[in-house]
Motif scaffolding. Sequence first.
Motif, mmCIF file in Angstrom:
data_model
loop_
_atom_site.group_PDB
_atom_site.id
_atom_site.type_symbol
_atom_site.label_atom_id
_atom_site.label_comp_id
_atom_site.label_asym_id
_atom_site.label_seq_id
_atom_site.Cartn_x
_atom_site.Cartn_y
_atom_site.Cartn_z
ATOM 1 N N SER A 108 40.128 65.571 25.387
ATOM 2 C CA SER A 108 39.634 64.212 25.542
ATOM 3 C C SER A 108 40.641 63.364 26.313
ATOM 4 C CB SER A 108 39.363 63.573 24.185
ATOM 5 O OG SER A 108 38.688 62.333 24.341
ATOM 6 N N LEU A 109 40.207 62.205 26.752
ATOM 7 C CA LEU A 109 41.060 61.259 27.453
ATOM 8 C C LEU A 109 40.842 59.871 26.868
ATOM 9 C CD1 LEU A 109 40.154 62.275 31.138
ATOM 10 C CD2 LEU A 109 42.323 62.803 29.993
ATOM 11 N N ASP A 110 41.831 59.014 27.046
ATOM 12 C CA ASP A 110 41.629 57.611 26.669
ATOM 13 C C ASP A 110 40.638 56.949 27.618
ATOM 14 O OD1 ASP A 110 43.408 58.013 24.654
ATOM 15 O OD2 ASP A 110 45.086 57.015 25.632
ATOM 16 N N ALA A 111 40.647 57.371 28.889
ATOM 17 C CA ALA A 111 39.676 56.842 29.861
ATOM 18 C C ALA A 111 39.751 57.652 31.147
ATOM 19 C CB ALA A 111 39.923 55.370 30.154
ATOM 20 N N PHE A 112 38.628 57.702 31.838
ATOM 21 C CA PHE A 112 38.549 58.262 33.184
ATOM 22 C C PHE A 112 38.076 57.144 34.098
ATOM 23 C CE2 PHE A 112 36.184 60.222 36.682
ATOM 24 C CZ PHE A 112 37.103 61.139 37.148
ATOM 25 N N VAL A 113 38.850 56.874 35.147
ATOM 26 C CA VAL A 113 38.521 55.783 36.071
ATOM 27 C C VAL A 113 38.352 56.370 37.463
ATOM 28 C CG1 VAL A 113 39.198 53.541 36.997
ATOM 29 C CG2 VAL A 113 39.899 54.200 34.671
ATOM 30 N N SER A 114 37.197 56.139 38.050
ATOM 31 C CA SER A 114 36.932 56.700 39.369
ATOM 32 C C SER A 114 36.745 55.589 40.388
ATOM 33 C CB SER A 114 35.661 57.556 39.342
ATOM 34 O OG SER A 114 35.367 58.048 40.644
ATOM 35 N N ALA A 115 37.342 55.802 41.549
ATOM 36 C CA ALA A 115 37.037 54.923 42.676
ATOM 37 C C ALA A 115 35.577 55.106 43.056
ATOM 38 C CB ALA A 115 37.935 55.263 43.863
ATOM 39 N N GLY A 159 31.969 62.096 26.119
ATOM 40 C CA GLY A 159 32.389 61.074 25.165
ATOM 41 C C GLY A 159 33.623 60.318 25.596
ATOM 42 N N ILE A 160 33.943 60.381 26.895
ATOM 43 C CA ILE A 160 35.132 59.718 27.437
ATOM 44 C C ILE A 160 34.720 58.424 28.122
ATOM 45 C CG2 ILE A 160 36.983 59.915 29.162
ATOM 46 C CD1 ILE A 160 36.893 62.973 28.625
ATOM 47 N N ARG A 161 35.419 57.342 27.799
ATOM 48 C CA ARG A 161 35.140 56.054 28.457
ATOM 49 C C ARG A 161 35.361 56.214 29.953
ATOM 50 N NH1 ARG A 161 38.163 51.464 29.829
ATOM 51 N NH2 ARG A 161 40.077 52.324 28.898
ATOM 52 N N THR A 162 34.330 55.842 30.727
ATOM 53 C CA THR A 162 34.363 56.068 32.169
ATOM 54 C C THR A 162 34.081 54.766 32.908
ATOM 55 O OG1 THR A 162 33.625 58.360 31.876
ATOM 56 C CG2 THR A 162 33.333 57.388 34.061
ATOM 57 N N VAL A 163 34.970 54.444 33.850
ATOM 58 C CA VAL A 163 34.868 53.199 34.620
ATOM 59 C C VAL A 163 34.804 53.557 36.104
ATOM 60 C CG1 VAL A 163 35.884 50.921 35.049
ATOM 61 C CG2 VAL A 163 36.279 52.078 32.849
ATOM 62 N N LYS A 164 33.947 52.848 36.851
ATOM 63 C CA LYS A 164 33.787 53.113 38.284
ATOM 64 C C LYS A 164 34.090 51.829 39.042
ATOM 65 C CE LYS A 164 30.141 56.096 36.652
ATOM 66 N NZ LYS A 164 28.686 56.220 36.426
ATOM 67 N N ILE A 165 35.062 51.881 39.934
ATOM 68 C CA ILE A 165 35.527 50.699 40.653
ATOM 69 C C ILE A 165 34.957 50.709 42.069
ATOM 70 C CG2 ILE A 165 37.534 49.357 41.379
ATOM 71 C CD1 ILE A 165 37.257 49.708 38.332
ATOM 72 N N ARG A 166 33.984 49.830 42.318
ATOM 73 C CA ARG A 166 33.341 49.737 43.628
ATOM 74 C C ARG A 166 34.162 48.813 44.527
ATOM 75 N NH1 ARG A 166 27.036 49.150 41.489
ATOM 76 N NH2 ARG A 166 26.849 51.312 40.729
ATOM 77 N N THR A 167 34.901 49.436 45.415
ATOM 78 C CA THR A 167 35.908 48.727 46.201
ATOM 79 C C THR A 167 35.388 48.307 47.566
ATOM 80 O OG1 THR A 167 37.532 50.159 45.117
ATOM 81 C CG2 THR A 167 38.294 48.870 47.000
ATOM 82 N N GLY A 168 35.838 47.141 48.009
ATOM 83 C CA GLY A 168 35.543 46.683 49.360
ATOM 84 C C GLY A 168 36.671 47.054 50.305
ATOM 85 N N ILE A 169 36.807 46.322 51.397
ATOM 86 C CA ILE A 169 37.897 46.523 52.346
ATOM 87 C C ILE A 169 39.212 46.119 51.681
ATOM 88 C CG2 ILE A 169 38.883 45.763 54.537
ATOM 89 C CD1 ILE A 169 36.449 47.501 54.902
ATOM 90 N N VAL A 170 40.196 47.019 51.710
ATOM 91 C CA VAL A 170 41.458 46.758 51.032
ATOM 92 C C VAL A 170 42.497 46.260 52.034
ATOM 93 C CG1 VAL A 170 43.253 47.708 49.549
ATOM 94 C CG2 VAL A 170 40.911 48.590 49.387
ATOM 95 N N LEU A 171 43.070 45.116 51.751
ATOM 96 C CA LEU A 171 44.096 44.524 52.607
ATOM 97 C C LEU A 171 45.479 44.825 52.043
ATOM 98 C CD1 LEU A 171 42.550 40.964 53.215
ATOM 99 C CD2 LEU A 171 42.161 43.078 54.514
ATOM 100 N N GLY A 172 46.320 45.445 52.868
ATOM 101 C CA GLY A 172 47.676 45.760 52.443
ATOM 102 C C GLY A 172 48.609 45.804 53.638
ATOM 103 N N ARG A 173 49.878 45.665 53.389
ATOM 104 C CA ARG A 173 50.867 45.611 54.453
ATOM 105 C C ARG A 173 51.027 46.977 55.131
ATOM 106 N NH1 ARG A 173 54.918 41.854 55.038
ATOM 107 N NH2 ARG A 173 54.454 41.090 52.932
#
Length: 303
Positions: A108-115, A159-173
């Motif tokens: 098991s995991l505490d959470a699975f987070v997917s881009a 049974g693992i909490r799963t989060v999906k992060i719907r990302t836009g254009i990422v601005l970084g240096r």
Amino acid sequence: MAKNVLLTGGSGFIGKYLTDILINNGFSVSVLSRSNKNNTDFITYYKWDLNRNYIDENAVLNADFIIHLAGEGIVEKRWTSRRKNDILESRIKPIELIYSVLQKNNKSLDAFVSASAVGIYGAETSDEICKENTAPANDFLGTTCQKWESTATKIKSLGIRTVKIRTGIVLGRNEGFLKKLLPGFKMGFGTILGSGAQFVPWIHIEDLCAVYLKAIQDEKLNGPYNATVLDNTTNETVSKTIAGLYGYSVWLPKVPAFVLKIVLGEMSIAILTGKRVSPEKIKNAGFRFQFEDLETALSNCIS
């Protein structure tokens, strides 16, 4: 002992920033790598090979959290049939490998987070403000994101909490979206692409990493969340703002859409289209953006 976060895509643009933030917040980090790398005090490297469907199971078995960032770049190469397949498989295969290890070992995991990506809402320009319950599109970007997220749901079935992060254009240096865009602007040749009216849903890299941090720390987060600023930014706005930061006004004519279509092929739709995307859900979960003003965000990346 510190909780361990396993990253796929940990050596990429987002992964490198996120690694530092996780370590600074008291986590240990593991990274899946195709090459042999020496471990550090805070980072453990494990081998994997998607082409051979191989993953060092210890990477998964020692993880408390997994964040899935890996995937071929959307606008790196022309969208041939083979390239489209690579884009999809590079996102799905890692999840399937992780799922098989979790299932086989009853781990098991505490959470699975997917881009994921705001491309799920489709490659077209409209005034619609897309929310997480907006119907997915049936074009290449929409179906790719749907399959990406659907595969992540297999982790949830364990049974693992799963989060999906719907990302836009990422601005970084010096990275990501701006890495390709800025050289022309620095030389005074910045211009507008297509009509310039296409929306550009964006997020600063520091805010995006903070979203991922919240996703593993906040046990109430489940399912999809948009990770973008809603400020009606268009391609024309981006171009004029960057030019202004370099001390001049855009003077070159717009690059016609047909020229980009000839040069880039089908991939041009990723540049010539764009929708507005609402961050209301993640804000209602208590998240606060550090960068919500485009000029401030771009200035931070350029200066």
